[in-house]
Structure formats: C-alpha cells, structure tokens
Write a protein that holds these residues in place. Structure first.
Motif, short mmCIF file in Angstrom:
data_model
loop_
_atom_site.label_atom_id
_atom_site.label_comp_id
_atom_site.label_asym_id
_atom_site.label_seq_id
_atom_site.Cartn_x
_atom_site.Cartn_y
_atom_site.Cartn_z
N PRO A 12 -0.80 -33.42 -50.51
CA PRO A 12 0.37 -32.55 -50.32
C PRO A 12 -0.09 -31.15 -49.90
CG PRO A 12 -0.15 -32.71 -52.65
CD PRO A 12 -1.24 -33.46 -51.89
N VAL A 13 0.58 -30.59 -48.91
CA VAL A 13 0.25 -29.23 -48.47
C VAL A 13 1.55 -28.51 -48.10
CG1 VAL A 13 -2.06 -29.75 -47.62
CG2 VAL A 13 -0.10 -29.97 -46.09
N SER A 80 -3.28 -25.52 -39.12
CA SER A 80 -1.95 -25.11 -39.56
C SER A 80 -1.00 -26.29 -39.37
CB SER A 80 -1.49 -23.88 -38.76
OG SER A 80 -0.16 -23.53 -39.10
N VAL A 81 -0.51 -26.84 -40.45
CA VAL A 81 0.31 -28.05 -40.34
C VAL A 81 1.79 -27.72 -40.25
CG1 VAL A 81 -1.33 -29.53 -41.52
CG2 VAL A 81 0.42 -28.33 -42.87
N HIS A 82 2.53 -28.66 -39.67
CA HIS A 82 3.98 -28.55 -39.55
C HIS A 82 4.64 -29.66 -40.35
CE1 HIS A 82 2.59 -26.81 -35.54
NE2 HIS A 82 2.96 -25.80 -36.28
N ILE A 111 -1.70 -40.44 -47.17
CA ILE A 111 -0.34 -39.96 -46.91
C ILE A 111 -0.35 -38.44 -46.98
CG2 ILE A 111 2.04 -39.93 -47.72
CD1 ILE A 111 1.55 -42.75 -48.84
N LEU A 112 -0.06 -37.83 -45.84
CA LEU A 112 0.03 -36.37 -45.77
C LEU A 112 1.49 -35.97 -45.89
CD1 LEU A 112 -1.16 -33.52 -45.17
CD2 LEU A 112 -0.81 -34.03 -42.75
N THR A 113 1.79 -35.16 -46.87
CA THR A 113 3.15 -34.66 -47.04
C THR A 113 3.13 -33.14 -46.91
OG1 THR A 113 3.63 -36.46 -48.59
CG2 THR A 113 5.16 -34.60 -48.55
N VAL A 114 3.89 -32.67 -45.93
CA VAL A 114 3.95 -31.23 -45.69
C VAL A 114 5.26 -30.69 -46.26
CG1 VAL A 114 3.91 -29.41 -43.96
CG2 VAL A 114 2.59 -31.51 -43.60
N HIS A 115 5.15 -29.76 -47.18
CA HIS A 115 6.31 -29.18 -47.84
C HIS A 115 6.68 -27.84 -47.20
CE1 HIS A 115 6.19 -32.13 -51.08
NE2 HIS A 115 4.88 -31.94 -51.13
N PRO A 116 8.00 -27.54 -47.12
CA PRO A 116 8.41 -26.26 -46.53
C PRO A 116 8.09 -25.10 -47.45
CG PRO A 116 10.31 -27.53 -47.30
CD PRO A 116 9.12 -28.42 -47.45
#
Lengths: 116, 115
Positions: A12-13, A80-82, A111-116
């Motif tokens: 998670p990022v 820098s992830v979106h 599993i990459l989860t990008v949080h706002p």
C-alpha cells in the motif's frame, strides 16, 4: 528449474509516493526477465523486459526496473505513483535459450494499492 | 490492430463435462501459449504451439490438451472437468521464434467455473 519470488504480496502506498516492488529469481541458466501488470478482470500487460545490455530498463507508464545479476533480483520502481497504478504486478522469467519456448515462470504477484 | 481474442469470456460447466476454449492471436503471430491462473497456484504454464506444433508443455495431466490451426488460432480442451479446474485461462501470442525476445501479448482470458 526456475523459480521467482515476489517478496511482498501487498504494497500500500499513497498517491505521488515512490514505490518499489521486489522480485528475486533462481535459475541455473541465463534468463530473460519481465514485469507484467494485471488490472481487474483483464489479461496481463507487459510493462518492461530485460533481455541483455543495460541493467536499467525503462518501461511504460513511468516504470523502470534494474537487473542485478549478483543478487539475482529484478526490482520494479516508479518515482511517483497514481491511483490508476492500482493493480496486481507479476515478475516473470524465461530461459534465454534452450527449448523452453513460450514458457514464462511467474511469481505469485504483488498487489499494489495506491491511496489518495 | 486487434489484440489477442479469447472466447468465451465466461463459462460454467459441470464436473465430468469437457470444455473447449478458443484463442485468436494477433495477426501475424505464429506462437500461442496457454496459462492457467488460480488464487492458490498463481500463473502456471500449460503449453505452447508454434506453426501447429506443440513445442513445450507444462506439468498438467493429460486431461488438458490443445492444438493450433494453420491460421495460428488455437484451442485448448479440458476433459472430465474437476472442481479444481476452475480458473482464469489466459492465452498469449508472440511473433514466434523465442517469444521472449518479441514479447508476449496476453488476451483477457476465459474464466471457467466448474460446479
């Protein structure tokens, strides 16, 4: 026999943060290395591949990976992830020759989860 | 240009039945590989065809078979279905030769559910 180990099952990022997805492999022969991404209910899309030459490989969507032969690693990075990068990522290897045509050996996925 | 097309997208079958899945590769691609994806085992190689010949086979029982036609389209067949055959079946095509060099393009898969 080859094997691929993805060291993190989930990462998670937060949006705009950097990310690294780790991949180690084991093989007795020279290999080609790949990273694929899978979005929900879709097939796999090739992000990048290492065949030979420069150990730093650049792919689509701003991703890059570095091949480290001594550590048998091929880690994937993005500075820098979106939100749209949220997906499952697979590292894969194939023999760089011989008769293993078409055969990719995959890791278990991260599993990459990008949080706002 | 059109991508790799797999049909059908979804399938529900009963134990003991057989099933045939179809894959149309990208135009000009001569190599077709098949993979099974399950939550427990991940992505596993089934087999690969090139110019109608099976070049490589994974560690699956003989119930799993495939073939490739002269137009490079491929089918895979699973006979005597078991509950454990429930999976997403993915097809990948490449220009040929050593597919890794040219790159593999995957289809969206056929999701098979065995009840």
């Amino acid at each position: 026999a080859q094997s691929v180990t993805q060291l993190d099952s989930q990462v998670p990022v937060f949006e705009e943060a950097p990310v690294e997805l780790r991949c180690n492999y084991s093989s007795s022969v020279s290999v080609y290395l790949f990273w694929y991404v899978q979005y929900p209910n879709q097939g796999l899309q090739l992000l990048l591949k290492y065949l030979s030459g420069s150990t730093l490989v650049k792919g689509i969507n701003g991703f890059e990976a570095e091949f480290n032969k001594s550590q048998t690693s091929f880690h994937l990075r993005k500075p820098s992830v979106h939100i749209s990068d949220t997906a499952e990522y697979f590292c894969a290897v194939s023999n760089a020759g011989g008769t293993s045509y078409g055969k990719l050996t995959f890791g278990q996925g991260t599993i990459l989860t990008v949080h706002p | 240009k059109a991508g790799v097309t797999q049909t059908p997208r979804y399938l529900i079958k009963t134990r003991g039945q057989q099933v045939t899945l179809s894959c149309s590769p990208i135009s000009g691609h001569r190599s077709v590989s098949w993979y099974q994806q399950t939550p427990g085992q991940g992505l596993q190689f089934l087999f690969e065809y090139f110019s109608e010949t099976q070049r490589n086979k994974g560690n699956f029982p003989g119930r799993f078979s495939g073939r490739q036609f002269s137009n490079s389209r491929s089918e895979m067949n699973v006979s005597t279905l078991e509950l454990g055959d429930s999976a997403l079946y993915l097809c990948a095509s490449s220009l040929g030769g050593t597919g890794a060099i040219y790159g593999y393009t995957f289809g969206s898969g056929t999701r098979l559910t065995v009840v």
